[in-house]
Design a protein around this motif. Structure first.
Motif, short mmCIF file in Angstrom:
data_model
loop_
_atom_site.label_atom_id
_atom_site.label_comp_id
_atom_site.label_asym_id
_atom_site.label_seq_id
_atom_site.Cartn_x
_atom_site.Cartn_y
_atom_site.Cartn_z
N PHE A 1 0.55 -1.04 0.24
CA PHE A 1 0.06 0.08 0.08
C PHE A 1 0.85 1.27 -0.13
O PHE A 1 0.33 2.33 -0.06
CB PHE A 1 -1.05 0.06 1.09
N LEU A 2 2.14 1.15 -0.02
CA LEU A 2 3.14 2.12 0.08
C LEU A 2 4.24 2.06 -1.05
O LEU A 2 4.66 1.03 -1.14
CB LEU A 2 3.80 2.54 1.44
N GLU B 1 7.15 6.61 -0.47
CA GLU B 1 6.50 6.66 0.57
C GLU B 1 7.16 6.12 1.82
O GLU B 1 7.41 6.74 2.84
CB GLU B 1 5.20 6.40 0.65
N LEU B 2 7.88 4.85 1.54
CA LEU B 2 8.53 4.02 2.75
C LEU B 2 9.94 4.73 2.82
O LEU B 2 10.27 4.66 4.04
CB LEU B 2 8.77 2.72 2.00
N ALA C 1 -0.48 5.11 10.57
CA ALA C 1 -1.08 6.28 10.29
C ALA C 1 -1.23 6.47 8.75
O ALA C 1 -2.29 7.16 8.07
CB ALA C 1 -0.13 7.42 10.72
N CYS C 2 -0.10 6.10 7.70
CA CYS C 2 -0.32 5.94 6.46
C CYS C 2 -1.69 5.30 5.90
O CYS C 2 -2.22 5.65 5.04
CB CYS C 2 0.98 5.57 5.87
N ILE D 1 1.29 9.81 -0.30
CA ILE D 1 1.45 10.47 1.01
C ILE D 1 2.62 11.32 0.83
O ILE D 1 3.86 10.87 0.46
CB ILE D 1 1.33 9.72 2.11
N LEU D 2 2.57 12.58 0.94
CA LEU D 2 3.82 13.34 0.99
C LEU D 2 4.65 13.04 2.08
O LEU D 2 4.02 13.00 3.39
CB LEU D 2 3.53 14.92 0.71
N PRO D 3 6.06 13.31 2.14
CA PRO D 3 6.78 13.01 3.52
C PRO D 3 5.98 13.88 4.54
O PRO D 3 5.83 15.17 4.44
CB PRO D 3 8.21 13.68 3.04
N PHE D 4 6.07 13.38 5.91
CA PHE D 4 5.61 13.97 7.10
C PHE D 4 6.62 13.42 8.15
O PHE D 4 6.93 12.27 8.03
CB PHE D 4 4.24 14.00 7.24
#
Length: 215
Positions: free
Chosen positions: A126-127, A131-132, A145-146, A170-173
């Motif tokens: 899923f990532l 993203e990972l 959370a992702c 998802i953008l880096p956070f």
């Protein structure tokens, strides 16, 4: 036990989480069902699925402040809606909890997941590698959370054909026990950006998104 968490995000948007300690019979005493819903209830496997389904209906009555019958069918994609009320809704459940998000501002989505190491085995499903790359040392809480963010947006957009891996990014956070991330959705050759909120709730991760809700 009943209601354990109620949060008002604005005057028209709130969510509630219920800890399920009641029996099926006790939950049934709190609601009214029509013939279609009774048939749906009978079709569910006994146990947690029945308790989850009933609890979300109890929560709807709590949030709408009524003891009357509430119609809550699902559309062709399985997304629940309220034909008799001017609110968008999203439902979630995980183990001993169930939750409902309700908004008068726009479409919404919520997801609650118990945190377990098993997410490490499916993270690549899923990532994306990009993203990972920003998830430090296989942080299980950040992975959840992702996942919750993608599940919440999936519920908001309501189309079964959307892929967590291919259509959502998802953008880096930087992970904290409570925060917000930006998720990009590609759907029907168009791109959309969502601000998705997440927070750790006991041994669970909660994610939710509402159209028009800004940090």
């Amino acid at each position: 036990m009943g209601l354990v968490y109620l949060r008002e995000l604005n005057s028209d948007t709130k969510f509630a989480i219920w800890k399920i300690e009641e029996t099926v019979e006790e939950l049934l005493c709190r609601i009214q069902l029509d013939e279609r819903e009774r048939a749906k209830l009978e079709s569910l496997s006994k146990g947690k699925r029945t308790l989850h389904w009933l609890t979300t209906r109890v929560l709807l009555r709590y949030l709408l402040k009524t003891e009357d019958y509430i119609s809550c069918p699902s559309d062709e994609n399985g997304k629940p809606f309220l034909p008799d009320y001017p609110f968008e809704i999203s439902l979630t459940h995980s183990y001993e909890y169930a939750g409902v998000l309700m908004s008068g501002k726009g479409k919404c989505g919520i997801d609650l997941e118990i945190i377990k190491d098993k997410v490490l085995r499916i993270k690549e499903k899923f990532l994306k590698p990009t993203e990972l790359a920003f998830i430090k040392e296989d942080n299980v809480e950040q992975l959840y959370a992702c996942w919750c963010a993608k599940e919440a947006v999936y519920k908001l957009q309501g189309n079964k054909g959307v892929s967590f891996l291919d259509d959502m990014t998802i953008l880096p956070f930087q992970y904290k026990p409570q925060g917000v991330m930006t998720l990009l959705l590609r759907k029907e050759s168009k791109s959309f950006a969502f601000q998705v909120y997440y927070e750790k709730f006991q041994d669970y991760m909660l994610g939710y998104v509402v159209e028009g809700l800004n940090p």
